[in-house]
Design a protein around this motif. Sequence first.
Motif, PDB file in Angstrom:
ATOM      1  N   LYS A 113       0.826  -1.282  -0.015  1.00  0.00           N
ATOM      2  CA  LYS A 113       0.021   0.115  -0.159  1.00  0.00           C
ATOM      3  C   LYS A 113       0.953   1.263  -0.058  1.00  0.00           C
ATOM      4  CE  LYS A 113      -3.774  -2.189   2.362  1.00  0.00           C
ATOM      5  NZ  LYS A 113      -4.583  -2.279   3.700  1.00  0.00           N
ATOM      6  N   SER A 114       1.904   1.146   0.865  1.00  0.00           N
ATOM      7  CA  SER A 114       2.925   2.145   0.696  1.00  0.00           C
ATOM      8  C   SER A 114       3.733   2.730  -0.643  1.00  0.00           C
ATOM      9  CB  SER A 114       3.944   2.288   1.984  1.00  0.00           C
ATOM     10  OG  SER A 114       3.459   2.179   3.235  1.00  0.00           O
ATOM     11  N   ASP A 115       4.055   1.419  -1.099  1.00  0.00           N
ATOM     12  CA  ASP A 115       4.586   1.609  -2.329  1.00  0.00           C
ATOM     13  C   ASP A 115       3.471   2.135  -3.445  1.00  0.00           C
ATOM     14  OD1 ASP A 115       6.759   1.178  -4.358  1.00  0.00           O
ATOM     15  OD2 ASP A 115       5.727  -0.341  -5.256  1.00  0.00           O
ATOM     16  N   LEU A 116       2.205   1.749  -3.428  1.00  0.00           N
ATOM     17  CA  LEU A 116       1.253   2.493  -4.402  1.00  0.00           C
ATOM     18  C   LEU A 116       1.128   3.929  -4.136  1.00  0.00           C
ATOM     19  CD1 LEU A 116      -0.830   1.893  -6.402  1.00  0.00           C
ATOM     20  CD2 LEU A 116      -2.549   1.291  -4.453  1.00  0.00           C
ATOM     21  N   LEU A 117       1.215   4.386  -2.745  1.00  0.00           N
ATOM     22  CA  LEU A 117       1.077   5.749  -2.557  1.00  0.00           C
ATOM     23  C   LEU A 117       2.298   6.492  -3.029  1.00  0.00           C
ATOM     24  CD1 LEU A 117      -0.160   5.917   1.318  1.00  0.00           C
ATOM     25  CD2 LEU A 117      -1.206   6.998  -0.570  1.00  0.00           C
ATOM     26  N   LYS A 118       3.377   5.696  -3.146  1.00  0.00           N
ATOM     27  CA  LYS A 118       4.625   6.434  -3.443  1.00  0.00           C
ATOM     28  C   LYS A 118       4.581   6.822  -4.935  1.00  0.00           C
ATOM     29  CE  LYS A 118       8.080   3.999  -4.742  1.00  0.00           C
ATOM     30  NZ  LYS A 118       8.266   4.269  -5.889  1.00  0.00           N
ATOM     31  N   LYS A 119       4.116   5.673  -5.681  1.00  0.00           N
ATOM     32  CA  LYS A 119       4.033   5.949  -7.267  1.00  0.00           C
ATOM     33  C   LYS A 119       3.097   6.647  -7.586  1.00  0.00           C
ATOM     34  CE  LYS A 119       5.386   1.012  -8.107  1.00  0.00           C
ATOM     35  NZ  LYS A 119       4.901  -0.239  -8.469  1.00  0.00           N
ATOM     36  N   GLU A 120       1.782   6.975  -6.878  1.00  0.00           N
ATOM     37  CA  GLU A 120       0.899   8.180  -7.133  1.00  0.00           C
ATOM     38  C   GLU A 120       1.452   9.425  -6.908  1.00  0.00           C
ATOM     39  OE1 GLU A 120      -3.336   7.514  -6.172  1.00  0.00           O
ATOM     40  OE2 GLU A 120      -2.988   5.468  -5.660  1.00  0.00           O
ATOM     41  N   ILE A 121       2.147   9.562  -5.854  1.00  0.00           N
ATOM     42  CA  ILE A 121       2.723  11.059  -5.524  1.00  0.00           C
ATOM     43  C   ILE A 121       3.754  11.168  -6.395  1.00  0.00           C
ATOM     44  CG2 ILE A 121       3.990  12.206  -3.618  1.00  0.00           C
ATOM     45  CD1 ILE A 121       2.350  10.663  -1.710  1.00  0.00           C
ATOM     46  N   SER A 122       4.529  10.208  -6.602  1.00  0.00           N
ATOM     47  CA  SER A 122       5.724  10.548  -7.648  1.00  0.00           C
ATOM     48  C   SER A 122       5.192  10.884  -8.912  1.00  0.00           C
ATOM     49  CB  SER A 122       6.540   9.425  -7.970  1.00  0.00           C
ATOM     50  OG  SER A 122       7.086   8.820  -6.578  1.00  0.00           O
ATOM     51  N   ASN A 123       4.138  10.729  -9.292  1.00  0.00           N
ATOM     52  CA  ASN A 123       3.597  10.978 -10.871  1.00  0.00           C
ATOM     53  C   ASN A 123       2.784  12.338 -10.768  1.00  0.00           C
ATOM     54  OD1 ASN A 123       4.540   8.654 -12.087  1.00  0.00           O
ATOM     55  ND2 ASN A 123       2.809   7.629 -11.312  1.00  0.00           N
ATOM     56  N   LEU A 124       2.570  13.025  -9.485  1.00  0.00           N
ATOM     57  CA  LEU A 124       2.065  14.443  -9.457  1.00  0.00           C
ATOM     58  C   LEU A 124       2.892  15.475 -10.102  1.00  0.00           C
ATOM     59  CD1 LEU A 124       0.674  14.332  -5.797  1.00  0.00           C
ATOM     60  CD2 LEU A 124      -0.566  14.100  -8.021  1.00  0.00           C
ATOM     61  N   ASP A 125       2.307  16.302 -10.922  1.00  0.00           N
ATOM     62  CA  ASP A 125       3.152  17.385 -11.453  1.00  0.00           C
ATOM     63  C   ASP A 125       3.436  18.292 -10.241  1.00  0.00           C
ATOM     64  OD1 ASP A 125       2.303  16.696 -14.181  1.00  0.00           O
ATOM     65  OD2 ASP A 125       0.496  18.123 -14.138  1.00  0.00           O
ATOM     66  N   GLY A 126       4.694  18.703 -10.434  1.00  0.00           N
ATOM     67  CA  GLY A 126       5.479  19.406  -9.317  1.00  0.00           C
ATOM     68  C   GLY A 126       6.438  18.596  -8.557  1.00  0.00           C
ATOM     69  N   VAL A 127       6.480  17.258  -8.399  1.00  0.00           N
ATOM     70  CA  VAL A 127       7.404  16.343  -7.805  1.00  0.00           C
ATOM     71  C   VAL A 127       8.435  16.135  -8.337  1.00  0.00           C
ATOM     72  CG1 VAL A 127       7.459  13.910  -6.578  1.00  0.00           C
ATOM     73  CG2 VAL A 127       5.155  15.435  -6.352  1.00  0.00           C
ATOM     74  N   ASP A 128       9.575  16.403  -8.023  1.00  0.00           N
ATOM     75  CA  ASP A 128      10.899  16.247  -8.734  1.00  0.00           C
ATOM     76  C   ASP A 128      11.388  14.882  -8.605  1.00  0.00           C
ATOM     77  OD1 ASP A 128      13.149  16.485  -9.969  1.00  0.00           O
ATOM     78  OD2 ASP A 128      14.413  17.510  -8.494  1.00  0.00           O
TER      79      ASP A 128
END
Length: 753
Positions: free
Chosen positions: A81-96
Motif C-alpha cells: 500500500k505504501s509503494d502504491l502511494l509512493k508511485k501516485e505521489i511521484s507522478n504528480l506535477d511538481g514532484v521532482d
Amino acid sequence: MFRKSTALTLLGFGIFLSIMILVFPPVPSFNYDFEQFFPQDDPDLAFYQQYEKDFESDNDYLLIALQNPSGSLTSVDFLKKSDLLKKEISNLDGVDTLISILDLEMPVIGLFGISFNKVLDWESAENLEYSGPSLKQFEGSLISKDGQSLLFLIRNNPKLSKEQGDTLYHQIKEVFLQSELKPHAVAGKIQTQGDFVTLMQEEFSLFLGASLVLILVMLVLIFRTWWGVLVPVLVLSIGIFWAFSVILYSGKSLDIMSVMQPTIFLIVGLSALVHYFTHLIKNIRVGKVKEEAVYETFRELTFAVSLTIFTTAVGFFSLYFTSIPALKAFGLWTAIGILVLFFGLIVITPGLLYLFPIAKAKAFQKPASLFWQRLFSWIILKRKLVLYTFLGITLLSLFFGLQLKVNGFLLDNLPLDHPIQEDFAFFDEQFGGSNPLEIYLSTGDSANSLFDYAVLREIEKLETKLTESFGERQLISPVSLVKSLNQAQNRGNIAAYSFPSQGQFLRMSRYFDQILKLDGPKVISSNQKAGRISGRVGDLGSLEMGKKRAELLDFVKKEINPDLLRVRWTGTAFLIDHGHESVTRQMFQGLLFAFVVVGIVAGFLFRSWRLSFILLIPNVIPLVWMLGLMYLLGIEFKLTTSILFTVAFGIAVDDSIHFMTKLKTELDRGKNLLYAIKRTFMEAGRAILLTSAILVAGFALLSFSQFGVTHFTGLLISFTLIFALLADLFLLPLLLFPLKKVWDKKTESRSKD
C-alpha cells in the motif's frame, strides 16, 4: 480648508473616490514566503543562491512519515500500500523526486562490475525477513529511530509558485484521502506556507472584526451619542478601505505581517478622532455654533494631530532600514496606509460633521479637574521620589536588557500546540531533524579533486566533528559515496559502511564516474572541485546553532588543512538565523532614524534643541523598560521582537507631541512656563490618558493572536504605551521645570525686541 463649503466638496470627492474603488476593486491575495525573511544585504545570501543553482535547494521538500496502523512496519500488505502511494505521489506535477526505503537500491561490486540490490524486498515474507536486518543502517534517516515509521522525502520543483505549491500539497492530501493509509506526521515548505496562509486569513478576518467591535464599545463609552459612534465608524471604515486599496493596487500581497494592519490602522485613526471629537464637544459646550465649532476644531488641532500621525508613520517606516524584505514591505506599506487613513480622515470627517445635527451632543464626562490638580501637586511635592524611581527602574531595566540574547526558531510565529509544531518535533526526534544542514566544500590549492584520498580524510574529520556536535545522523557527502562503495566492495555488508583504507580506495576509484551518474541528491560538482555535506538537524534555535557553527568553524581553522579543503556554512536555516541577528543590529539604525526625525520636528516646532532633547527622554525610557520586561517574561531578541522598538517609539511619542504642542499654545498666549506646564498637564493629561487607553486596548487585542509576531507586538507595545503614559505624566513636567530660567530670558529678549 475646513469651512463648510470646502468640507462638503472634499466629502463629495471622498464619496466619488470610494465608488470608483468599488467599481474597480483591487483583488486581494495572501502569501507566505519565508524566504522574504532572509537578510538581503548578507553576502551569504548571494553565495547560497549560487550554491542552489550548482546543487539544489535545501528547503524544497516535504517529509511524510507513514506508520502501519494494524501492525509492524515490515508487513507485506503495508509495504504494498505504501509503494502504491509512493508511485501516485511521484507522478504528480511538481514532484521532482521521491526518496524512500521502498525503492532504495544499494550498490554491490562483483566480478562483472557494479550492480544494485533493493534494500527492502517484500515479494514474499521470506524475502522481507531476509532484508530486515539491512534496515538498521537507515534508522534515523529513511526509517524512524523506533522502527515504527518509514519516510517519504518528497523533493518538489524549486520553481513552484505559492499557488502551485498549494495545488501540489492539496493533490498529495487527496491521494491519502483515497488510501487506507494516513500520514502520521507531515513537515515541509509547501505544507507550512499553506497552513500559515490559512491561519493568517482566519486571523486577518478575526482581528478586523474584533477591532471594529472594540471601536464601537469605546466610542459608546466615550461620546455616548449616535453621531459620536456613527461618524468615526464611517470615517475609519472608509479610511481603512482606502489604505488597503492602495496597498493592493500596488500588487502587494497580504502576508503574515498584514494580520496586524487592520488593528493598527483602526486604533491610530481612532486616537486621532478622539482628539478632534473631544475638542469639538468642548467648543460646543462653551456655546459655539456647530459650523464655527467644527471649523475651529480642525483648524486648531490638525497641525498637532498631523505631527503625531507623521511620527507614527516614521516609526513604522524606520523598518525600511532593515535588510529583511518582509519587514521593509511591512514598514513601508503600514506607514503609507497610516498616511492614507489620515488623508481620508481629513477629507471625510469635517463634511460629515457639518451634515449631522450635533448641537445637542452629550459630552463625555471628563475626570474632575480636582483629581488632575491633586496629581500635579503630588508630582511637584514628590519630584525627587519620582525622578529616583524612574532612574532606578531605568538602570535596572538596562542591566536586565544587557542579559538578553538573540535567539529565534524557524516556527517562532506558530503556537507551541499547533499541529505543525508537533509534526516538526516528531521528525526532529525520530528522523534526525526537520531543518536543513548544508556545508559547502571546495578543494584547496594543493588538491585536484574532492575525491583525493587526503581531501576525503579531511572531510571525514569534519563529519566526525559534526557527529560530536549534533549526534549520529545520516549525512550525504563525497565521503558517504565512498563509504557506500566500500560497502559495495564487501557484498553490501553493513559493517563495511566505513572509511576505506588506501588499498580499498584505489580499487573503488574506477567506479566514481559511474556512481556520480546515478539519480539522487547531487553531492559533488562535475569537475569534482566543489561539493556539499547535507543533512537534517532539529530546530535548536539560532543561539545554540550559532554556538555549534562557531565551534565547528574553530575546529576547521585548527584541524582542517586549508590547502586540501575549504569549508563554508550555507543553507536556508543558516540565512534565517542571520536574519534574527541582523534585524537586532539594524534595530538601532531604525531607532536612530526615528530619534533624528522626531528631534528635528520638535526643534522646528519649539526652535530649541533643549526641548528636542527633553522630548526624547520620556520616549527612550519606555523602550529601556521594555527591555527589562522582556527579560522578566523570558522573551528573547529575535526577528519578531527586535522590530517592536522602533514601532513602539513612533506610537509612544504621540502623547509627548500632544503635550508639547499644548504647552506651546499656552506659552504663545503669554503665560509663564510654570503656569503653562500646569495648564497643559490639566488639559492635555486627560486627552493623553484617553488616547493611551484606546491604543493599549487596541494593541492588547493583538496579544491574543496565535502568530508569534502579532502576539509579541500586542503584548510588548501595550506595556510600552503604559510606560510612555507614565513618563509623559510624571516625568516630562519635571524635566521641563529647569527650563524656566532659559524661557524667561527668551521672553525678556523678545519683549525688548
